[in-house]
Design a protein around this motif. Structure first.
Motif, PDB file in Angstrom:
ATOM      1  N   ASN A  82       0.727  -1.069  -0.167  1.00 25.41           N
ATOM      2  CA  ASN A  82       0.048  -0.064   0.139  1.00 25.41           C
ATOM      3  C   ASN A  82       0.793   1.297   0.307  1.00 25.41           C
ATOM      4  N   ALA A  84       4.957  -4.018  -6.385  1.00 23.41           N
ATOM      5  CA  ALA A  84       5.101  -5.447  -5.941  1.00 23.41           C
ATOM      6  C   ALA A  84       6.587  -5.712  -5.885  1.00 23.41           C
ATOM      7  N   ILE A 113       2.961   0.179  -9.589  1.00 29.56           N
ATOM      8  CA  ILE A 113       1.951  -0.222 -10.359  1.00 29.56           C
ATOM      9  C   ILE A 113       0.363   0.204  -9.802  1.00 29.56           C
ATOM     10  N   HIS A 114      -0.412   0.633 -10.591  1.00 29.32           N
ATOM     11  CA  HIS A 114      -1.759   1.348 -10.127  1.00 29.32           C
ATOM     12  C   HIS A 114      -2.869  -0.176 -10.039  1.00 29.32           C
ATOM     13  N   THR A 115      -3.754   0.323  -9.485  1.00 28.27           N
ATOM     14  CA  THR A 115      -4.807  -0.717  -9.001  1.00 28.27           C
ATOM     15  C   THR A 115      -5.229  -1.335 -10.294  1.00 28.27           C
ATOM     16  N   ASP A 116      -5.899  -2.591 -10.284  1.00 29.28           N
ATOM     17  CA  ASP A 116      -6.130  -3.351 -11.667  1.00 29.28           C
ATOM     18  C   ASP A 116      -7.247  -2.509 -12.156  1.00 29.28           C
ATOM     19  N   GLU A 154      -4.956   8.164  -5.058  1.00 26.79           N
ATOM     20  CA  GLU A 154      -3.895   7.779  -5.242  1.00 26.79           C
ATOM     21  C   GLU A 154      -2.631   8.948  -5.309  1.00 26.79           C
TER      22      GLU A 154
END
Lengths: 356, 226
Positions: free
Chosen positions: B66, B71, B128-131, B169
């Motif tokens: 978060n 990742a 990396i942004h959210t899906d 974000e």
């Protein structure tokens, strides 16, 4: 213990309220206050909305590891690392200085950081390319079994030594400003040494002038480099003499051409003029003859009063070239030069009508 | 004592999205059980240490994911933090809760990483942004039109949700490393301010001020949403 609740400190209290950091009693106070104060009620409402908006955000952890594959991978890597750590025997303090520890560490760093390894290889390549040449030169000199002496202020070289000099290389580094170029002479014999300086150094000048004038002893490259290095000093008598000698006798036309170019600024000197006329009259290379004629013509065209006057021999050579040279440019240019001489004679009150 | 009450008693109250099961609820076992495991791990029992890891590592990874949004970075944080925990475990003296001690190490590693990222942004792995954002970003206009026409959900609402998500974000990324960690631990990990202070090695009041500053910044950046 929180300070007494006022409208002035309500904003921070609303943050704590929304974050669940207030006791039951403190929450009751806030609830009572907002029932009486519309402004603070709006603040609290806004805070709760903000919190709701933040809670509705899709958390990166949920998006990136919903199925917990990443967690499983992390665990497996961690336990593997712990296994590795456990497998290694207790190290003594001095083990950190053992070379294979460093090599292993570097290997791990490079395997996991390909960019580092690429950058390191690039730096090593650059070092090998730049320092390697110098290193090779340094180690190649002692190959003769003699110590290398690097002398920034060149030691005097005797005439006998000059006659035995074997040059390993000449490096001429032009300077960005108008200063004289830096010169480095790498001598292999009579004793290995490196001479560094500029053409202002008399000893450097003497060696370079010697190189220019001795085509049988030095290769073409060394003679051409020497002329380049001494070009700014073409007015020096020693340099002028060496270049004139090269213009008359050097077997390589490129060296002779370069010598004429270098002597262009000193063409008014009698010895230089004589060498240029000799080249015009007898050089078997038409390029050299053209360069000699152009230099002569420039000298006439400039009307330099300090120039030595062209004598009968010069006129005779020009006439001969005008009629007999195999090159048409030289024939016509020689005629121009003679015409120029004639006009100069007419302008001169004391002219004896020597020129046509 | 119920597990929720136990969690609260240790300064932890898991929050998160409405309806989401509290993240730490059920993860925490009794302090006595932890103590036995810690003592066994301290005497060299690898299995005990692995049990401890599995009790706390989910939250550690969530925090890293978060806060860093990557990742790859989160994996590094996980590895570095737990190796530090393993190496320093013999020095743990039970003068604070074990989870506080773990969080102290993890937050320090995270803060170092965030500071490095700020000073050398070019060296970092891309965030990396959210899906949901990625899907929306990668789809071209016609795909989006098609999805909007054929989908059961309300496209306007989806778009609004996406806009809000992106703004949140961006607003979180604009916080300082410390504010970011405090906010994450408070709002998404559900820790009490006192516990956050212990983890960060500072006072509750200092953490409170960080939370106020972070909230003010977020409110100012997200004011257009309401």
């Amino acid at each position: 213990m929180l300070p007494e609740l006022h409208c002035s400190n309500f904003e921070d209290r609303a943050v704590l309220y929304a974050a669940g950091e207030l006791s039951v009693a403190e929450r009751a106070l806030v609830d009572a206050h907002v029932r009486q104060c519309a402004g603070c009620a709006a603040i609290l409402s806004s805070e709760l909305e903000l919190r709701e908006a933040l809670a509705s955000r899709v958390q990166p952890a949920d998006a990136l590891d919903r199925s917990e594959h990443l967690l499983a991978h992390c665990r497996s890597e961690l336990f593997e690392a712990l296994d590795d750590a456990a497998a290694q025997p207790e190290r003594a303090w001095y083990s950190a200085f053992l070379p294979w520890r460093w090599i292993t560490g570097l290997r791990h760093a490079f395997v996991f950081h390909p960019a580092w390894s690429a950058a390191t290889m690039l730096i090593l390549g650059l070092l090998a390319g730049t320092a390697g040449r110098e290193w090779y030169r340094q180690i190649s000199l002692p190959a003769l079994g003699r110590p290398v002496v690097t002398i920034s202020a060149p030691a005097p070289i005797t005439q006998q030594e000059l006659e035995k000099i074997d040059l390993d290389g000449i490096r001429v580094e032009p300077q960005s400003d108008s200063a004289d170029p830096k010169v480095e002479l790498q001598l292999r014999s009579p004793k290995p040494r490196v001479m560094q300086g500029t053409p202002d150094d008399a000893e450097i000048r003497r060696v370079l002038a010697y190189v220019i004038g001795h085509s049988h002893q030095f290769d073409d490259g060394a003679r051409l480099d020497s002329i380049d290095a001494l070009r700014p000093k073409a007015n020096d008598p020693q340099v002028r003499a060496a270049m004139s000698e090269a213009l008359r006798h050097d077997p390589n036309p490129a060296v002779r051409l370069k010598a004429i170019e270098a002597l262009r600024g000193a063409g008014s000197e009698p010895d230089v003029q004589s060498a240029i006329l000799a080249a015009l009259a007898g050089d078997d290379n038409s390029g050299v003859r053209i360069q000699a004629l152009d230099t002569l013509f420039d000298q006439l065209a400039s009307g330099d009063s300090s120039s030595a006057p062209l004598d009968d021999q010069a006129v005779s050579i020009l006439r001969d070239r005008m009629h007999n040279d195999s090159n048409s440019y030289i024939r016509s240019r020689s005629a121009d030069a003679l015409g120029r001489l004639a006009s100069l004679d007419e302008d001169a009150p004391s002219s004896g009508g020597r020129h046509p | 004592m119920s597990s929720e009450a136990m969690a609260d008693s240790q300064g932890i109250r898991a929050l998160g999205a409405p309806g989401e099961a509290p993240a730490l609820r059920g993860e925490l076992s009794s302090g006595a059980e932890d103590r036995v495991l810690i003592e066994r791990a301290q005497s060299g029992d690898r299995a005990a240490f692995e049990v401890l890891v599995q009790r706390y590592d989910r939250q550690v990874l969530r925090l890293a994911l978060n806060v860093l949004g990557s990742a790859e970075d989160a994996q590094d944080i996980y590895q570095e933090a737990f190796l530090k925990i393993y190496r320093n475990l013999p020095r743990f003296r039970f003068d604070c809760a074990f989870y506080t001690w773990i969080y102290r190490i993890v937050t320090n590693v995270c803060l170092d990483h965030l500071r490095r990222r700020r000073s050398h942004p070019e060296d970092q792995a891309p965030v990396i942004h959210t899906d949901a954002s990625d899907e929306r970003r990668s789809a071209d206009f016609f795909d989006r039109q098609q999805a909007a026409g054929g989908g059961e959900s309300n496209p306007e609402r989806n778009l609004l949700g996406l806009e809000i998500g992106n703004k949140i974000e961006a607003a979180l990324q604009a916080l300082s490393p410390r504010e970011r960690v405090v906010f994450e631990m408070k709002h998404y990990q559900g820790l009490k301010l006192r516990a956050i202070g212990e983890a960060l090695g500072t006072t509750e009041d200092t953490v409170k001020n960080s939370l106020f500053r972070a909230t003010r910044k977020l409110r100012s950046q997200l004011s257009g949403l309401r």
